[in-house]
Scaffold this motif. Structure first.
Motif, mmCIF file in Angstrom:
data_model
loop_
_atom_site.group_PDB
_atom_site.id
_atom_site.type_symbol
_atom_site.label_atom_id
_atom_site.label_comp_id
_atom_site.label_asym_id
_atom_site.label_seq_id
_atom_site.Cartn_x
_atom_site.Cartn_y
_atom_site.Cartn_z
ATOM 1 N N PRO A 1 0.756 -1.198 -0.039
ATOM 2 C CA PRO A 1 -0.086 0.134 0.020
ATOM 3 C C PRO A 1 0.961 1.087 -0.077
ATOM 4 C CG PRO A 1 -0.699 -1.519 1.628
ATOM 5 C CD PRO A 1 0.429 -2.181 1.196
ATOM 6 N N GLN A 2 0.529 2.416 -0.499
ATOM 7 C CA GLN A 2 0.983 3.445 -0.550
ATOM 8 C C GLN A 2 1.480 4.092 0.801
ATOM 9 O OE1 GLN A 2 1.533 4.928 -3.696
ATOM 10 N NE2 GLN A 2 2.691 6.634 -3.293
ATOM 11 N N GLY A 3 2.850 4.598 0.906
ATOM 12 C CA GLY A 3 3.138 4.966 2.217
ATOM 13 C C GLY A 3 3.599 4.102 3.167
ATOM 14 N N THR A 4 3.773 2.631 2.601
ATOM 15 C CA THR A 4 4.218 1.549 3.576
ATOM 16 C C THR A 4 5.509 2.015 4.126
ATOM 17 O OG1 THR A 4 3.009 -0.049 2.500
ATOM 18 C CG2 THR A 4 4.787 -0.766 3.721
ATOM 19 N N TYR A 5 6.147 1.932 5.441
ATOM 20 C CA TYR A 5 7.222 2.236 5.937
ATOM 21 C C TYR A 5 7.631 0.799 6.382
ATOM 22 C CZ TYR A 5 10.577 4.026 9.226
ATOM 23 O OH TYR A 5 11.744 4.560 9.709
ATOM 24 N N THR A 6 8.917 0.288 5.933
ATOM 25 C CA THR A 6 9.566 -0.732 6.424
ATOM 26 C C THR A 6 10.633 -0.306 7.714
ATOM 27 O OG1 THR A 6 9.577 -1.615 4.045
ATOM 28 C CG2 THR A 6 11.152 -2.701 5.726
ATOM 29 N N SER A 7 10.442 -0.900 8.774
ATOM 30 C CA SER A 7 11.099 -0.658 9.888
ATOM 31 C C SER A 7 12.665 -1.321 9.699
ATOM 32 C CB SER A 7 10.417 -0.900 11.152
ATOM 33 O OG SER A 7 10.047 -2.238 11.189
ATOM 34 N N GLU A 8 13.573 -0.956 10.500
ATOM 35 C CA GLU A 8 14.662 -1.813 10.608
ATOM 36 C C GLU A 8 14.682 -3.115 11.420
ATOM 37 O OE1 GLU A 8 17.346 1.120 12.256
ATOM 38 O OE2 GLU A 8 17.335 2.598 10.454
ATOM 39 N N PRO A 9 15.468 -3.912 10.938
ATOM 40 C CA PRO A 9 15.652 -5.085 12.012
ATOM 41 C C PRO A 9 15.824 -4.929 13.318
ATOM 42 C CG PRO A 9 16.958 -5.393 10.027
ATOM 43 C CD PRO A 9 16.492 -3.938 10.114
ATOM 44 N N SER A 10 15.089 -5.628 14.245
ATOM 45 C CA SER A 10 15.417 -5.663 15.731
ATOM 46 C C SER A 10 16.750 -6.350 15.723
ATOM 47 C CB SER A 10 14.306 -6.432 16.674
ATOM 48 O OG SER A 10 14.239 -7.979 16.020
ATOM 49 N N THR A 11 17.415 -6.024 17.022
ATOM 50 C CA THR A 11 18.694 -6.773 17.378
ATOM 51 C C THR A 11 18.404 -8.170 17.701
ATOM 52 O OG1 THR A 11 19.487 -4.597 18.022
ATOM 53 C CG2 THR A 11 20.802 -6.686 18.637
ATOM 54 N N SER A 12 18.876 -9.075 16.841
ATOM 55 C CA SER A 12 18.464 -10.671 16.884
ATOM 56 C C SER A 12 19.682 -11.498 17.300
ATOM 57 C CB SER A 12 17.582 -10.939 15.729
ATOM 58 O OG SER A 12 18.283 -10.763 14.635
ATOM 59 N N ILE A 13 20.536 -10.824 18.021
ATOM 60 C CA ILE A 13 21.784 -11.617 18.236
ATOM 61 C C ILE A 13 21.400 -12.987 19.070
ATOM 62 C CG2 ILE A 13 23.842 -11.671 19.880
ATOM 63 C CD1 ILE A 13 23.713 -8.829 19.664
ATOM 64 N N PHE A 14 20.361 -13.154 19.708
ATOM 65 C CA PHE A 14 20.258 -14.407 20.131
ATOM 66 C C PHE A 14 19.993 -15.670 19.095
ATOM 67 C CE2 PHE A 14 16.002 -12.971 18.939
ATOM 68 C CZ PHE A 14 15.155 -13.807 18.537
ATOM 69 N N LEU A 15 19.724 -15.241 18.165
ATOM 70 C CA LEU A 15 19.592 -16.284 16.964
ATOM 71 C C LEU A 15 21.072 -17.293 16.784
ATOM 72 C CD1 LEU A 15 17.705 -14.144 14.218
ATOM 73 C CD2 LEU A 15 16.858 -15.934 15.414
ATOM 74 N N ASN A 16 21.832 -16.379 16.950
ATOM 75 C CA ASN A 16 23.111 -17.136 16.822
ATOM 76 C C ASN A 16 23.541 -18.115 18.028
ATOM 77 O OD1 ASN A 16 23.332 -16.152 14.355
ATOM 78 N ND2 ASN A 16 24.715 -14.494 14.714
ATOM 79 N N ARG A 17 22.544 -18.001 19.074
ATOM 80 C CA ARG A 17 23.143 -18.834 20.061
ATOM 81 C C ARG A 17 21.799 -19.875 19.750
ATOM 82 N NH1 ARG A 17 22.644 -14.636 24.916
ATOM 83 N NH2 ARG A 17 20.689 -15.185 24.721
ATOM 84 N N HIS A 18 21.890 -20.969 20.591
ATOM 85 C CA HIS A 18 20.899 -21.982 20.616
ATOM 86 C C HIS A 18 20.820 -22.773 19.256
ATOM 87 C CE1 HIS A 18 19.695 -19.015 23.759
ATOM 88 N NE2 HIS A 18 18.629 -19.727 24.017
ATOM 89 N N ASN A 19 22.112 -22.835 18.715
ATOM 90 C CA ASN A 19 22.154 -23.584 17.393
ATOM 91 C C ASN A 19 21.107 -23.190 16.353
ATOM 92 O OD1 ASN A 19 24.362 -24.882 17.250
ATOM 93 N ND2 ASN A 19 23.637 -26.891 18.055
ATOM 94 N N SER A 20 20.445 -21.978 16.241
ATOM 95 C CA SER A 20 19.469 -21.763 15.273
ATOM 96 C C SER A 20 20.056 -21.754 13.716
ATOM 97 C CB SER A 20 18.923 -20.235 15.364
ATOM 98 O OG SER A 20 18.079 -20.102 14.392
ATOM 99 N N PRO A 21 19.360 -22.429 12.874
ATOM 100 C CA PRO A 21 19.931 -22.188 11.519
ATOM 101 C C PRO A 21 19.465 -20.850 10.629
ATOM 102 C CG PRO A 21 17.755 -23.172 11.572
ATOM 103 C CD PRO A 21 18.214 -23.197 12.810
ATOM 104 N N PHE A 22 19.056 -20.096 11.578
ATOM 105 C CA PHE A 22 18.390 -18.785 10.754
ATOM 106 C C PHE A 22 20.013 -17.810 11.102
ATOM 107 C CE2 PHE A 22 14.515 -20.483 11.448
ATOM 108 C CZ PHE A 22 13.727 -20.367 10.472
#
Length: 159
Positions: free
Chosen positions: A92-113
């Protein structure tokens, strides 16, 4: 065939929309004499809608925004791929894409993401996936870049 739950892909898909998914060439895992084999050779293009397995082991549909090897940047509400603003006529017109949240936790816990930042190069075998309803979508900005083996198919038709 899958039924969409939620509105993270609105206005393209709404809660209750039905999607047909092509699974040819996508990740197939099988045990062969006790060894796990993974076959994948998908044809994924920018802006495709794909079905993938989320961190919570749910099947989810999102849009492919960035491909392996591309440099992404999310700034001032816009998405840039290789320094060029992505044309997103489906939003839709005017859509704003916010920046990523800090997701450092992903690299712990053996995440494939893979955790992502405001900008970076997408490594081989990973994809940047976003929902069309950017304000209400849980997507790569929060769970990280998606490995190809988590992508199970491409949406070929929906209603």
């Amino acid at each position: 065939m899958y039924s969409i739950q939620g509105n993270s892909m609105y206005p393209t898909l709404e809660h209750g929309s039905v999607v047909f998914v092509w699974k040819g060439g996508f990740a197939i895992s099988a045990k062969f004499f006790g060894t796990e084999l993974l076959y994948t050779d998908p044809k994924i293009n920018k802006l495709d809608l794909v079905l993938f397995v989320s961190k919570e082991d749910e099947l989810v549909v999102k849009r492919v925004i960035g491909l392996p090897g591309e440099f992404y940047s999310i700034e001032a509400g816009r998405v840039l791929i290789d320094s060029t603003e992505l044309l997103e006529n489906y939003l839709p017109q005017g859509t704003y894409t916010s920046e990523p949240s800090t997701s450092i936790f992903l690299n712990r816990h053996n995440s494939p993401f893979l955790a992502m930042d405001k900008q970076g190069r997408i490594p081989p075998g990973y994809y940047l996936l976003l929902g069309d309803n950017r304000q209400y979508s849980t997507d790569s900005r929060s769970f990280g870049l998606v490995p190809v083996e988590k992508i199970k198919g491409k949406v070929i038709f929906y209603f």
